[in-house]
Design a protein around this motif. Structure first.
Motif, PDB file in Angstrom:
ATOM      1  N   ALA A 170      53.345   3.104  19.698  1.00 26.28           N
ATOM      2  CA  ALA A 170      53.475   2.780  21.122  1.00 26.28           C
ATOM      3  C   ALA A 170      52.579   1.604  21.510  1.00 26.28           C
ATOM      4  N   THR A 171      51.370   1.576  20.973  1.00 23.12           N
ATOM      5  CA  THR A 171      50.446   0.482  21.272  1.00 23.12           C
ATOM      6  C   THR A 171      50.974  -0.830  20.722  1.00 23.12           C
ATOM      7  N   ARG A 172      51.470  -0.804  19.507  1.00 24.10           N
ATOM      8  CA  ARG A 172      52.027  -2.018  18.896  1.00 24.10           C
ATOM      9  C   ARG A 172      53.184  -2.565  19.733  1.00 24.10           C
ATOM     10  N   ILE A 173      54.105  -1.706  20.096  1.00 25.12           N
ATOM     11  CA  ILE A 173      55.264  -2.133  20.883  1.00 25.12           C
ATOM     12  C   ILE A 173      54.825  -2.693  22.231  1.00 25.12           C
ATOM     13  N   ARG A 174      53.919  -2.009  22.893  1.00 17.68           N
ATOM     14  CA  ARG A 174      53.470  -2.456  24.218  1.00 17.68           C
ATOM     15  C   ARG A 174      52.762  -3.802  24.136  1.00 17.68           C
ATOM     16  N   ALA A 211      45.428  -3.126  29.441  1.00 15.57           N
ATOM     17  CA  ALA A 211      46.875  -2.959  29.318  1.00 15.57           C
ATOM     18  C   ALA A 211      47.200  -1.492  29.083  1.00 15.57           C
ATOM     19  N   VAL A 212      48.054  -0.932  29.925  1.00 17.62           N
ATOM     20  CA  VAL A 212      48.511   0.447  29.720  1.00 17.62           C
ATOM     21  C   VAL A 212      49.481   0.440  28.547  1.00 17.62           C
ATOM     22  N   VAL A 213      49.203   1.297  27.559  1.00 15.14           N
ATOM     23  CA  VAL A 213      50.043   1.333  26.367  1.00 15.14           C
ATOM     24  C   VAL A 213      50.950   2.550  26.322  1.00 15.14           C
ATOM     25  N   HIS A 241      39.146   5.203  20.877  1.00 13.57           N
ATOM     26  CA  HIS A 241      39.823   3.971  20.487  1.00 13.57           C
ATOM     27  C   HIS A 241      40.576   3.340  21.656  1.00 13.57           C
ATOM     28  N   LEU A 242      40.861   4.121  22.673  1.00 15.88           N
ATOM     29  CA  LEU A 242      41.547   3.648  23.874  1.00 15.88           C
ATOM     30  C   LEU A 242      40.765   4.147  25.090  1.00 15.88           C
ATOM     31  N   GLY A 243      41.204   3.760  26.271  1.00 21.45           N
ATOM     32  CA  GLY A 243      40.692   4.322  27.514  1.00 21.45           C
ATOM     33  C   GLY A 243      41.771   5.203  28.120  1.00 21.45           C
ATOM     34  N   ALA A 244      41.384   6.038  29.088  1.00 17.22           N
ATOM     35  CA  ALA A 244      42.364   6.911  29.740  1.00 17.22           C
ATOM     36  C   ALA A 244      41.993   7.123  31.198  1.00 17.22           C
ATOM     37  N   GLU A 245      43.030   7.099  32.041  1.00 15.65           N
ATOM     38  CA  GLU A 245      42.848   7.315  33.476  1.00 15.65           C
ATOM     39  C   GLU A 245      44.019   8.131  34.016  1.00 15.65           C
ATOM     40  N   THR A 246      43.702   9.072  34.888  1.00 15.40           N
ATOM     41  CA  THR A 246      44.761   9.874  35.499  1.00 15.40           C
ATOM     42  C   THR A 246      45.540   9.001  36.481  1.00 15.40           C
ATOM     43  N   THR A 247      46.861   9.140  36.479  1.00 17.67           N
ATOM     44  CA  THR A 247      47.698   8.379  37.405  1.00 17.67           C
ATOM     45  C   THR A 247      48.252   9.263  38.511  1.00 17.67           C
ATOM     46  N   SER A 248      47.964  10.546  38.406  1.00 18.71           N
ATOM     47  CA  SER A 248      48.295  11.525  39.439  1.00 18.71           C
ATOM     48  C   SER A 248      47.259  12.638  39.291  1.00 18.71           C
ATOM     49  N   THR A 249      47.297  13.606  40.171  1.00 19.08           N
ATOM     50  CA  THR A 249      46.432  14.769  39.982  1.00 19.08           C
ATOM     51  C   THR A 249      46.815  15.422  38.662  1.00 19.08           C
ATOM     52  N   VAL A 250      45.817  15.734  37.852  1.00 11.64           N
ATOM     53  CA  VAL A 250      46.063  16.302  36.524  1.00 11.64           C
ATOM     54  C   VAL A 250      45.390  17.667  36.420  1.00 11.64           C
ATOM     55  N   GLN A 251      46.154  18.619  35.931  1.00  9.44           N
ATOM     56  CA  GLN A 251      45.613  19.917  35.522  1.00  9.44           C
ATOM     57  C   GLN A 251      45.734  19.940  34.018  1.00  9.44           C
TER      58      GLN A 251
END
Length: 151
Positions: free
Chosen positions: A133-137, A63-65, A86-96
């Protein structure tokens, strides 16, 4: 951009000190930056692009939070033992981004109390924002009536 973005949370002197030890990096869209439970030995400040933070949900897709953008800290787990994400992370566009070695930053924090307090306050603010943010999501996704009015 939130109040925990580094350009509003850290003074110019502290940002400059961090920038001096940063490495400029770029990631294509769809790059996994880290996974929950793995070793947290670095972190990033987004210069351009977006990164989605997600949480593993057994039996379901992650789940994206929260989605992070320019000026925001990607990763805070490097600051607190046992230094595991504690979370995972993935780029959703090209990131600098600026990339930082966590051990080096922690050492700088130990050597300069003022710098250390500023970084601690910044990272602590990020943790508080991410927890909210995680709680709300998660309430939006899984509670019978969503997050409701949290005020």
């Amino acid at each position: 951009m939130t109040s925990t973005a580094w350009d509003s949370a850290l003074g110019a002197e502290h940002r400059a000190r961090l920038t001096r030890i940063a490495r400029e990096v770029s990631f294509p869209a769809g790059t996994r930056l880290f996974e929950e439970g793995r070793r947290a030995d670095r972190f990033w400040i987004v210069r351009a692009g977006t990164v989605a933070l997600d949480i593993h949900v057994p039996g379901r897709r992650a789940a994206v939070v929260e989605t992070l953008g320019r000026g925001e800290l990607v990763g805070w787990s490097w600051y607190f033992p046992p230094y595991e994400w504690h979370l995972g992370a993935e780029t959703t566009s090209t990131v600098q981004a600026y990339e930082f070695d966590a051990a080096t930053v922690r050492l700088l924090c130990e050597e300069d109390a003022g710098f250390g307090r500023a970084v601690a306050s910044w990272v602590g603010g990020v943790v508080a924002d991410r927890l909210r943010a995680t709680r709300i999501r998660l309430l939006d996704l899984y509670a019978p009536y969503g997050s409701g009015d949290l005020t």
